[in-house]
Each structure stands twice: as structure tokens, then as C-alpha cells.
Design a protein around this motif. Structure first.
Motif, PDB file in Angstrom:
ATOM      1  N   LEU A 132       0.803  -1.219   0.000  1.00  0.00           N
ATOM      2  CA  LEU A 132       0.000   0.000   0.000  1.00  0.00           C
ATOM      3  C   LEU A 132       0.845   1.283   0.000  1.00  0.00           C
ATOM      4  CD1 LEU A 132      -2.903  -1.198   2.284  1.00  0.00           C
ATOM      5  CD2 LEU A 132      -3.027  -0.681  -0.166  1.00  0.00           C
ATOM      6  N   SER A 152      -6.398   1.485  -3.096  1.00  0.00           N
ATOM      7  CA  SER A 152      -6.639   0.521  -2.018  1.00  0.00           C
ATOM      8  C   SER A 152      -7.727  -0.479  -2.393  1.00  0.00           C
ATOM      9  CB  SER A 152      -7.048   1.252  -0.737  1.00  0.00           C
ATOM     10  OG  SER A 152      -6.022   2.111  -0.310  1.00  0.00           O
ATOM     11  N   GLY A 175      -5.735   0.198   3.934  1.00  0.00           N
ATOM     12  CA  GLY A 175      -5.678   1.091   2.786  1.00  0.00           C
ATOM     13  C   GLY A 175      -6.323   2.431   3.063  1.00  0.00           C
ATOM     14  N   SER A 235      -4.352   5.851   2.945  1.00  0.00           N
ATOM     15  CA  SER A 235      -4.891   6.891   2.066  1.00  0.00           C
ATOM     16  C   SER A 235      -5.106   8.195   2.814  1.00  0.00           C
ATOM     17  CB  SER A 235      -6.220   6.431   1.446  1.00  0.00           C
ATOM     18  OG  SER A 235      -6.030   5.297   0.650  1.00  0.00           O
TER      19      SER A 235
END
Length: 178
Positions: free
Chosen positions: A48, A80, A156, A160
Motif C-alpha cells: 500500500l 486501495s 488502505g 490513504s
């Protein structure tokens, strides 16, 4: 934006899926519980990292060095999501290749751990009943597939959020002009 999401989602997905398949085939099934989680979540974070790189690339190349938080978050979540799909597919491949009965192996490991910790016979019986119900649920793909996706997607989301928060500031790792 979509091209960036697809490109970096594929990269993240291939990394996490590849490591997942390698890990489980190397251990001929379920790795030891104390190492399995560390290996799994470390691999997820490595894969990731493509979220950060994808957002940065989109900011620097496609957006002229400036990106808003929400657009950056959208890119990160897209990457993701694609990585999560690869993770789920890789898990299904692992189970097919190794003929692993994950639910039974997991249940046996949890019960053995509780017995080693000195759990009472009542607690073991209750745990066994709960894990038997889990095995039935896990056999259903409509339960298993979303459950597998939920293992990686929250990681994810976190990556993010952090990446979008950092990279919406154009002074953080600014684009190189050449």
C-alpha cells in the motif's frame, strides 16, 4: 486520475497478492499465528505504499504539483480498493492451491492457544461452539469474500488518509522541475 488509480492499484495488488501466495505456499498452508499477522500486515503496508506514490505522481504529473485532500483521498481509496480485490483473489487462489481448510486450522490454533493459557473446560467448550459456527459461515463465499476484503481495506483507508493529508501540502516532497 483513473489511469493512476488503475496503474498503482495493479502494482499494490500484485505485490500483496504475490506475497500472500508465496507466504502460504512456503508454509504449506497457515503460517504460525504469531508470525502470520506480522507478515501479513507488513506486506500490506509495503504494497500500500503504492497509495502514497500514486497520489504523489497524480499531484506532481497530472495536477501540476497541487492536489486537494478529497481528490488525493479518492486516488488513495481507488488504489486501495483495487489492491483489496487482488488480495481477495489471491486468498482464494491460496486456498485452491494448498487445499487448506483455513477455518479449521484457525480454530485449532485458537483452541490450542487458549488451552495453553489455562482456560477452563467451560470456556473451551464455549469457544469451540463459536468456532464451529465460524467454520460454517466461512464456508459461504458471501461471508468469506467480504471478510477477506475487510482485512486489507481498512489499512488502505488509513494509508490513504495519511498520504492525502501529507500530499495535499505542495511543500511536502515537491515536484522536481527539470
Amino acid at each position: 486520475m483513473w489511469r493512476t488509480i488503475l496503474k498503482f492499484g495493479l502494482i499494490a495488488g500484485l505485490v500483496v497478492g504475490g506475497f500472500e501466495i508465496l507466504t502460504f505456499t512456503a508454509f504449506s498452508g497457515l503460517p504460525p499465528l504469531k508470525y502470520g499477522m506480522v507478515i501479513g500486515y507488513t506486506t500490506m503496508l509495503i504494497a500500500l505504499s503504492a497509495v502514497f506514490v500514486g497520489i504523489k505522481r497524480h499531484r506532481d504529473v497530472d495536477r501540476g504539483g497541487v492536489i486537494g485532500f478529497w481528490r488525493a483521498l479518492g486516488v488513495g481509496l481507488g488504489v486501495s480498493f483495487i489492491a483489496g480485490i487482488f488480495y481477495v483473489v489471491a486468498w482464494e487462489i491460496v486456498q485452491a492451491i494448498t487445499h487448506m481448510d483455513f477455518a479449521s486450522s484457525y480454530a485449532q490454533a485458537i483452541i490450542a492457544s487458549e488451552k495453553a493459557n489455562g482456560a477452563s473446560a467451560e470456556a473451551i467448550a464455549k469457544l469451540t461452539a463459536e468456532l464451529d459456527a465460524f467454520k460454517v459461515q466461512y464456508a459461504d463465499p458471501m461471508f468469506r469474500l467480504p471478510m477477506t476484503f475487510v482485512e486489507i481495506f481498512p489499512v488502505g483507508v488509513l494509508v490513504s488518509l495519511v498520504s492525502a493529508g501529507l500530499l495535499c501540502n505542495p511543500r511536502i516532497l515537491p515536484a522536481r522541475r527539470g
